[in-house]
Design an enzyme around this catalytic site. Structure first.
Site, PDB file in Angstrom:
ATOM      1  N   ARG A  35       0.827  -1.211   0.000  1.00  0.00           N
ATOM      2  CA  ARG A  35       0.000   0.000   0.000  1.00  0.00           C
ATOM      3  C   ARG A  35       0.866   1.269   0.000  1.00  0.00           C
ATOM      4  O   ARG A  35       0.409   2.314  -0.446  1.00  0.00           O
ATOM      5  CB  ARG A  35      -0.975  -0.020   1.183  1.00  0.00           C
ATOM      6  CG  ARG A  35      -2.147  -0.949   0.914  1.00  0.00           C
ATOM      7  CD  ARG A  35      -3.119  -1.001   2.072  1.00  0.00           C
ATOM      8  NE  ARG A  35      -4.336  -1.700   1.692  1.00  0.00           N
ATOM      9  CZ  ARG A  35      -5.325  -1.985   2.529  1.00  0.00           C
ATOM     10  NH1 ARG A  35      -5.249  -1.621   3.796  1.00  0.00           N
ATOM     11  NH2 ARG A  35      -6.402  -2.609   2.104  1.00  0.00           N
ATOM     12  N   GLY A 375     -12.409  -4.858   2.090  1.00  0.00           N
ATOM     13  CA  GLY A 375     -13.829  -4.540   2.244  1.00  0.00           C
ATOM     14  C   GLY A 375     -14.392  -3.686   1.114  1.00  0.00           C
ATOM     15  O   GLY A 375     -15.521  -3.907   0.656  1.00  0.00           O
TER      16      GLY A 375
HETATM   17  C1  3PG Z   1      -8.662  -1.880   4.804  1.00  0.00           C
HETATM   18  O1  3PG Z   1      -7.589  -2.187   5.347  1.00  0.00           O
HETATM   19  O2  3PG Z   1      -9.361  -2.704   4.182  1.00  0.00           O
HETATM   20  C2  3PG Z   1      -9.066  -0.452   4.818  1.00  0.00           C
HETATM   21  O3  3PG Z   1      -8.018   0.357   5.199  1.00  0.00           O
HETATM   22  C3  3PG Z   1     -10.282  -0.214   5.669  1.00  0.00           C
HETATM   23  O4  3PG Z   1     -10.012  -0.460   7.009  1.00  0.00           O
HETATM   24  P1  3PG Z   1     -11.230  -0.604   8.053  1.00  0.00           P
HETATM   25  O5  3PG Z   1     -11.916  -1.891   7.712  1.00  0.00           O
HETATM   26  O6  3PG Z   1     -10.627  -0.577   9.430  1.00  0.00           O
HETATM   27  O7  3PG Z   1     -12.149   0.573   7.801  1.00  0.00           O
END
Ligand code: 3PG
Length: 395
Positions: A35, A375
């Site tokens: 990332r 997500g």
């Molecule tokens: C992830 O790592 O998928 C994103 O940065 C979102 O993180 P979160 O699920 O804590 O919002």
């Protein structure tokens, strides 16, 4: 609908850039810099415009409190190494400390601001916090597709307060996802695996409406086999989801061809060296656990990949972490990646486990695109609007 892109952004100003540095850490050090590397093209493009760059990001889930172990500080040094110049760090993402640190930056300089989630207002998309963030820059860039499913102050609120642009990684993600599901070359095949039907219900419903074929694997395939009346022995399944699985199969009829396992690999335990057997669906024993797709299922899946112009993949086909139950996932991944590399298939994949499975198969670089999102990729596959993306749209 269109986005402002970095090319249209002003020069010689301060850019407030939302990145996703929610990276894996081990012993206080970044253990996977994917990332960080994903953010480099945007940073370079802004440096070429002589802009100062202030990076906004979250890390983990501190729930509005200052949690020292969730500081973004350990990220500044490896990012600086990738950029070939030191990256500064400010202990807050708003207020005097952040603003003084930005003031002191030279043109093209980069500063990382502390975890946005140390403020309770971040996850509440608090208007006052968004205003304080906006006060730090002349314009806003969102390069965090993987956090775009969150309507937070740094991903959504602030985008309405400054001229807002899509970053390079955001652009790459959106272009690839559009090529896979928005406006794909047909026929389109989906592969969806993973443990549970219940967590991927919206996704399955959206996909059967959009794809030509959908292969279902992993633990969730067991629920479908059970719903079809097969004896699945001691396999992982959500038996209470059988009606739902039948409703999905019915809804897919005449629209999207479902590919379910026709043979399976079973064992009584998931442990190294355990005896694995290939069996037909009528021969799963009471003690057996289905742990991978069988060779005939794989043969049919490979034929379906060969017949497709586009592949979208989320979730492994078996327990790939425990060889030999990685066979179907690895073979299908290698096949898809070889076709993608030869320019014969648009192959897009995403979601936590999927990336780990493709890394395990050693083919991540040969796929057309592998999303950095977990997500957000799933919510996008479910057909849901992503607030961070919506806030960047104009007209
Ligand atoms: C992830 O790592 O998928 C994103 O940065 C979102 O993180 P979160 O699920 O804590 O919002």
């Amino acid at each position: 609908m269109s986005f402002r892109r970095i090319e249209d952004a002003p020069s010689n100003k301060t850019a407030l850039v939302r990145v996703d540095f929610n990276v894996p850490m081990a012993d206080g050090k970044v253990s996977d810099d994917t990332r960080l590397r994903a953010a480099l093209p945007t940073i370079h493009a802004l440096q070429a415009k002589n802009c100062k760059i202030a990076l906004l990001a979250h890390f983990d889930r501190p729930k509005g409190k200052r949690v020292p172990e969730m500081s973004l500080k350990p990220v500044a040094e490896p990012l600086g190494r990738l950029l070939g110049a030191p990256v500064g760090f400010a202990g807050d993402c708003v207020g005097d400390e952040a603003s003084a640190a930005i003031q002191a930056l030279p043109a093209g300089g980069v500063i990382l601001l502390e975890n946005t989630r140390f403020h309770a207002g971040e996850e509440k998309n608090d208007a006052e916090l968004a205003k304080q963030m906006a006060a730090l820059g002349a314009f806003y860039v969102n390069d965090a597709f993987s956090a775009a499913h969150r309507a937070h102050a740094s991903t959504e609120g602030v985008a309405h307060l400054l001229p807002a642009y899509a970053g390079k990684q955001m652009e790459r993600e959106l272009d690839a996802l559009n090529a896979a599901l928005g406006n794909p070359k047909r026929p389109v095949l989906g592969i969806v695996g993973g443990a549970k039907v219940s967590t991927k219900l919206d996704l399955l419903q959206n996909l059967i409406a959009k794809l030509d074929r959908l292969a279902i694997g992993g633990g969730m395939a067991n629920t479908f086999l059970f719903a079809q009346g097969h004896d699945i022995g001691a396999s992982l399944a959500e038996k209470d989801m059988a009606d739902t699985a039948r409703a999905i199969m019915k809804a897919a009829e005449g629209k999207c061809k479902l590919l379910l396992p026709v043979d399976v690999v079973v064992a009584t335990e998931v442990k190294p060296g355990v005896a694995a057997r290939i069996v037909g669906l009528d021969a799963v024993g009471a003690e057996d656990k289905i742990l991978d797709a069988g060779p005939e299922t794989l043969r049919r899946l490979i034929a379906a990949i060969n017949d497709s112009a586009t592949l979208i993949w989320n979730g492994p086909l078996g327990v790939f972490e425990a060889p030999p139950f990685d066979k179907a996932t690895v073979a299908a991944a290698k096949h898809a990646a070889a076709l993608a590399k030869a320019g014969k298939l648009v192959a897009v994949a995403g979601g936590g486990d999927t990336v780990a499975a493709l890394n395990h198969a050693g083919v991540t670089d040969d796929m057309t695109f592998v999303s950095t999102a977990g997500g957000a990729f799933l919510e996008w596959m479910e057909g849901k609007p992503l607030p961070g993306v919506e806030a960047l749209k104009h007209g």
